[in-house]
Design a protein around this motif. Structure first.
Motif, PDB file in Angstrom:
ATOM      1  N   ARG A  41       0.850  -1.440  -0.285  1.00 34.08           N
ATOM      2  CA  ARG A  41       0.105  -0.065  -0.083  1.00 34.08           C
ATOM      3  C   ARG A  41       0.747   1.153   0.125  1.00 34.08           C
ATOM      4  NH1 ARG A  41      -4.086  -0.266   4.671  1.00 34.08           N
ATOM      5  NH2 ARG A  41      -5.055  -1.747   3.534  1.00 34.08           N
ATOM      6  N   GLN A  42       0.547   1.943  -1.041  1.00 34.10           N
ATOM      7  CA  GLN A  42       2.027   3.099  -0.999  1.00 34.10           C
ATOM      8  C   GLN A  42       0.414   4.199  -0.519  1.00 34.10           C
ATOM      9  OE1 GLN A  42       3.623   2.932  -4.496  1.00 34.10           O
ATOM     10  NE2 GLN A  42       4.279   1.542  -4.429  1.00 34.10           N
ATOM     11  N   ASP A  43       1.300   5.247  -0.749  1.00 36.32           N
ATOM     12  CA  ASP A  43       0.796   6.835  -0.031  1.00 36.32           C
ATOM     13  C   ASP A  43       0.267   7.688  -2.028  1.00 36.32           C
ATOM     14  OD1 ASP A  43       2.867   8.081  -0.917  1.00 36.32           O
ATOM     15  OD2 ASP A  43       3.238   8.396   1.039  1.00 36.32           O
ATOM     16  N   ALA A  44      -0.176   8.323  -2.429  1.00 38.20           N
ATOM     17  CA  ALA A  44      -0.414   8.677  -3.990  1.00 38.20           C
ATOM     18  C   ALA A  44       0.959   9.361  -4.061  1.00 38.20           C
ATOM     19  CB  ALA A  44      -1.578  10.449  -4.156  1.00 38.20           C
ATOM     20  N   LYS A  48       6.079   6.684   0.735  1.00 37.98           N
ATOM     21  CA  LYS A  48       5.835   5.790   1.922  1.00 37.98           C
ATOM     22  C   LYS A  48       4.624   4.606   1.024  1.00 37.98           C
ATOM     23  CE  LYS A  48       3.760   4.947   6.263  1.00 37.98           C
ATOM     24  NZ  LYS A  48       3.620   6.003   7.420  1.00 37.98           N
ATOM     25  N   THR A  49       5.735   3.338   1.842  1.00 34.82           N
ATOM     26  CA  THR A  49       5.424   2.465   1.593  1.00 34.82           C
ATOM     27  C   THR A  49       4.865   1.008   2.447  1.00 34.82           C
ATOM     28  OG1 THR A  49       6.419   2.425  -0.968  1.00 34.82           O
ATOM     29  CG2 THR A  49       5.777  -0.056  -0.448  1.00 34.82           C
ATOM     30  N   GLU A  50       3.908   0.383   2.434  1.00 35.54           N
ATOM     31  CA  GLU A  50       3.680  -0.464   3.762  1.00 35.54           C
ATOM     32  C   GLU A  50       3.291  -1.876   3.222  1.00 35.54           C
ATOM     33  OE1 GLU A  50       0.628  -0.466   6.991  1.00 35.54           O
ATOM     34  OE2 GLU A  50       0.633   0.930   5.739  1.00 35.54           O
ATOM     35  N   ASN A  56      -5.395  -6.241   0.021  1.00 33.20           N
ATOM     36  CA  ASN A  56      -6.005  -5.452  -1.642  1.00 33.20           C
ATOM     37  C   ASN A  56      -6.349  -6.163  -1.461  1.00 33.20           C
ATOM     38  OD1 ASN A  56      -4.085  -3.126  -1.480  1.00 33.20           O
ATOM     39  ND2 ASN A  56      -2.729  -4.009  -1.489  1.00 33.20           N
ATOM     40  N   ASN A 260      -3.942   4.954  -6.708  1.00 33.27           N
ATOM     41  CA  ASN A 260      -4.508   3.457  -5.574  1.00 33.27           C
ATOM     42  C   ASN A 260      -3.785   2.271  -6.348  1.00 33.27           C
ATOM     43  OD1 ASN A 260      -5.180   1.488  -3.722  1.00 33.27           O
ATOM     44  ND2 ASN A 260      -7.397   2.165  -3.375  1.00 33.27           N
TER      45      ASN A 260
END
Length: 292
Positions: A41-44, A48-50, A56, A260
């Motif tokens: 999951r990344q920000d726009a 930042k990656t998680e 998902n 997304n």
């Protein structure tokens, strides 16, 4: 089977190297990146990656818009495959019987396949434009108020017609080749026995065309799932509402408009799995009815 022997040991590897390189760059690498991105999951802005595991995928199967897009894609693919193969088969039967100007007739039928999907979409968008389109004007004269901007059924018919029109040429080539490969002696013997043209087609030509039809069914389903993004984008942009949002278009919209990336990557992985599963089912069950 004839065995081929090369003088140099590395020559066969050198000959297949370009194909292996293309497969690695344009299929293996993008597919591996999609699998990797689908569990993140990344920000726009990608700062930042998680790691989120299968979150998902779980979120997608609880999303009513995604499930609606899935149903839309299945309906759309069935209509595109049925329409393009049906029209192509009729044209191939007619072309197989044409004697004069046969080459010109066949060439004109093949031309649409050279048109890019986006260009085909723009062409049909103009024809069915409710304000300036000739086809929309003709439908209005017959009493049908065409408006694909407001009516989801009209929008679906527009993308089906545009996608099927481009694929008819491809199907036509294979059906015509299949018809011309059937020995004339079979149909001539049936004609001598009193079988009419329609009966000869259903009892002789169509069964012998079943391997070609099965191959085209697989190709057309893959085409509808993967290669019609440009047509949808140029004609309806997924509208009205979400009535024409097929899976491949939703992948692009969630990635480049919604930013997304994790969800988009998960959708592409699911889409790839669906096409592989459909192809396997076709070979497992439908192929049994094919006569080789």
């Amino acid at each position: 089977m004839k065995k081929v022997t090369f003088r140099h040991r590395w020559l066969p590897y050198l000959l297949v190297a370009p194909q292996i390189a293309i497969t690695l760059v344009f299929f293996i690498w993008p597919a591996s990146q999609a699998l990797y991105q689908s569990v993140l999951r990344q920000d726009a802005f990608g700062l930042k990656t998680e790691f989120v595991g299968l979150a998902n995928f779980a979120k997608l199967f609880n999303d009513p818009l995604y499930l609606e897009s899935f149903v839309t894609t299945v309906t759309y693919s069935a209509m595109v495959a049925g329409l393009s193969m049906g029209v192509a088969l009729v044209l191939a039967v007619m072309a197989d019987r044409v004697v004069r100007q046969a080459t010109t007739y066949r060439t004109l039928l093949i031309w649409p396949y050279a048109v890019a999907p986006a260009v085909a979409g723009v062409l049909w968008w103009f024809l069915f434009n409710p304000t300036v389109g000739i086809a929309a004007y003709a439908l209005d004269a017959m009493g049908y108020d065409w408006n694909h901007y407001q009516d989801g059924g009209d929008a679906m018919m527009l993308i089906v017609i545009a996608a099927a029109w481009r694929q008819v040429s491809y199907n036509f080539l294979f059906f015509l080749a299949g018809l011309q490969a059937i020995p004339r002696s079979l149909t001539e013997a049936a004609a001598i026995d009193g079988a009419g043209p329609l009966k000869r087609f259903w009892t002789i030509q169509l069964p012998l065309l079943s391997p070609t039809a099965f191959f085209l069914l697989v190709v057309n389903v893959v085409y509808a799932f993967f290669e019609t993004f440009g047509i949808v984008h140029a004609t309806t942009s997924g509208g009205p509402g979400n009535d024409t949002v097929i899976l491949v278009y939703k992948v692009w919209r969630d990635a480049f408009e919604g930013l997304n990336l994790g969800s988009s990557a998960a959708q592409s992985v699911i889409l790839m799995g669906i096409v592989i599963a459909l192809t396997a089912i076709q070979f497992r069950y439908i192929e049994r009815k094919v006569e080789y």
